[in-house]
Design a protein around this motif. Structure first.
Motif, short mmCIF file in Angstrom:
data_model
loop_
_atom_site.label_atom_id
_atom_site.label_comp_id
_atom_site.label_asym_id
_atom_site.label_seq_id
_atom_site.Cartn_x
_atom_site.Cartn_y
_atom_site.Cartn_z
N VAL A 104 0.84 -1.19 0.00
CA VAL A 104 0.00 0.00 0.00
C VAL A 104 0.87 1.25 0.00
O VAL A 104 0.57 2.24 -0.68
CB VAL A 104 -0.95 0.01 1.22
CG1 VAL A 104 -1.94 1.18 1.10
CG2 VAL A 104 -1.73 -1.29 1.32
N PHE A 105 1.97 1.20 0.76
CA PHE A 105 2.92 2.31 0.73
C PHE A 105 3.40 2.57 -0.70
O PHE A 105 3.47 3.72 -1.16
CB PHE A 105 4.11 1.96 1.63
CG PHE A 105 5.03 3.11 1.94
CD1 PHE A 105 5.19 3.56 3.24
CD2 PHE A 105 5.78 3.74 0.95
CE1 PHE A 105 6.05 4.61 3.54
CE2 PHE A 105 6.63 4.78 1.23
CZ PHE A 105 6.76 5.22 2.54
N ALA A 106 3.68 1.49 -1.42
CA ALA A 106 4.17 1.63 -2.80
C ALA A 106 3.12 2.27 -3.71
O ALA A 106 3.47 3.02 -4.63
CB ALA A 106 4.58 0.27 -3.35
N ILE A 107 1.84 2.00 -3.46
CA ILE A 107 0.79 2.62 -4.28
C ILE A 107 0.91 4.14 -4.21
O ILE A 107 0.81 4.84 -5.22
CB ILE A 107 -0.60 2.17 -3.80
CG1 ILE A 107 -0.81 0.68 -4.05
CG2 ILE A 107 -1.70 2.96 -4.54
CD1 ILE A 107 -2.10 0.13 -3.46
N GLY A 108 1.11 4.67 -3.00
CA GLY A 108 1.21 6.11 -2.85
C GLY A 108 2.54 6.68 -3.29
O GLY A 108 2.60 7.78 -3.86
#
Length: 362
Positions: A325-329
């Protein structure tokens, strides 16, 4: 030489500035608190990419094009076979991203912004033996991520919370993953390669892998009354308190306050377990008190990981997916830095100091 390149200036950038002494994060001339209050993920993406691509777009146009890109990349979910799904979610997501063409154009950027948002929910559902859910082009990115994850339309508070999270972590100076992205971009390898390199750096536990253990800590503490004793015993064992302290910030991480604020509507509407929220607040207060008493000369305050863990848990993401999820942002920050490096920088080639043996004299 400085081990870890600490305080070494490696690039000039117009994208973000991290002021660790003042506890301030500026993205393209706008403070983080203003961005979270007034912008969406698509708005921040348009801001970061402005002037770095062959096309300049506003927030509304980017939202429409990004929605189409999500539909486009969804076809790659079919490649998620049993061997891929046996991997941790972030590794499975990385493998699917590696299928995308390695270009430098705006379509490549759109595909890479869409890919983690589509692939992570699909992988999580497939690992639970559930059918992946196709994107909905009528929704903004944050709302569609939650719908693809749960199969249900998210509430307004849930969409806003995830949107605030994606804005908050969109860029953060020359951290390890962003530097990796710039190194690859300096070779002209392509934007997909830059994102893959950055994602590989992010999954390391010293960079992007810490939010999950915050929840493990809360589980172990159990009750607010147990917080001070448990934390003190953890420090006695030489353990790090998850969610506290940061390599750059000498005061409170501004992202922690942004995410704490994003949690409040969820708590007020009963969409966060009240006992969990009260435990977190008690742990925060106890940790700050004990750290101040034991380490008075070392400023340690709440960092982004603490409230990231609570927010993502409240939105239904499993702990094993937090790095994804961090990578999505953060992908938009990686892409903006990669483009900035490709346009204005040189091949990154630092020197090393040899400390090995010398050849024997003849």
């Amino acid at each position: 030489m400085k081990n870890g390149l600490e305080d070494v200036i490696a690039a000039e950038t117009q994208l973000s500035d991290v002021d660790g002494e003042a506890g301030r994060l500026i993205i393209r001339g706008v403070s983080l608190d203003q961005l979270v209050a007034n912008s969406s993920y698509e708005g921040v993406a348009a801001l970061l990419l402005d002037g770095l691509m062959e096309r300049s777009v506003g927030e509304a146009q980017l939202r429409a094009w990004l929605a189409k890109a999500r539909i486009r990349v969804f076809d790659h979910v079919r490649a998620a076979d049993a061997s891929l799904l046996a991997l941790p979610p972030v590794d499975a997501m990385r493998a699917l991203i590696a299928r995308l063409p390695d270009g430098e154009d705006f379509d490549t950027v759109l595909n890479l912004l869409a890919a983690p948002a589509v692939f992570l929910p699909a992988v999580l559902r497939l690992q639970r033996s559930q059918k992946p859910i196709a994107p909905d082009a009528s929704l903004p990115q944050a709302a569609d991520i939650l719908r693809m994850l749960t199969g249900k339309s998210p509430t307004r508070e849930q969409s806003a919370a995830l949107d605030a999270y994606l804005v908050t972590i969109s860029d953060h100076g020359l951290n390890a993953s962003t530097f990796a992205s710039r190194v690859i971009a300096s070779t002209q390898a392509g934007l997909t390669s830059s994102v893959l390199a950055a994602l590989s750096a992010l999954k390391g536990p010293l960079h992007g892998g810490a939010p999950g253990p915050v929840l493990d800590m809360l589980d172990a503490i159990g009750t607010a009354e147990n917080a001070y004793t448990w934390l003190g015993e953890a420090l006695d064992r030489g353990e790090r308190l998850m969610g506290f302290g940061h390599r750059i910030y000498r005061v409170r991480d501004p992202r922690a306050d942004a995410l704490k604020g994003a949690l409040k509507p969820l708590m007020a509407s009963g969409q966060v377990n009240r006992a969990r929220g009260e435990l977190a607040e008690a742990v925060e207060a106890a940790a700050l008190a004990i750290l101040k008493a034991r380490k008075p000369n070392r400023p340690l305050d709440v960092n982004v990981e603490f409230y990231t863990a609570l927010l993502l848990e409240a939105l239904g993401f499993p702990r094993k997916a937090f790095t994804g999820v961090f990578a999505i942002g953060r992908t938009v920050g990686w892409l903006a830095h990669a483009r900035e490096q490709a346009l204005d920088g040189r091949l990154i080639r630092p020197r090393s100091v040899y400390t090995g043996p010398l050849p024997a004299a003849a």
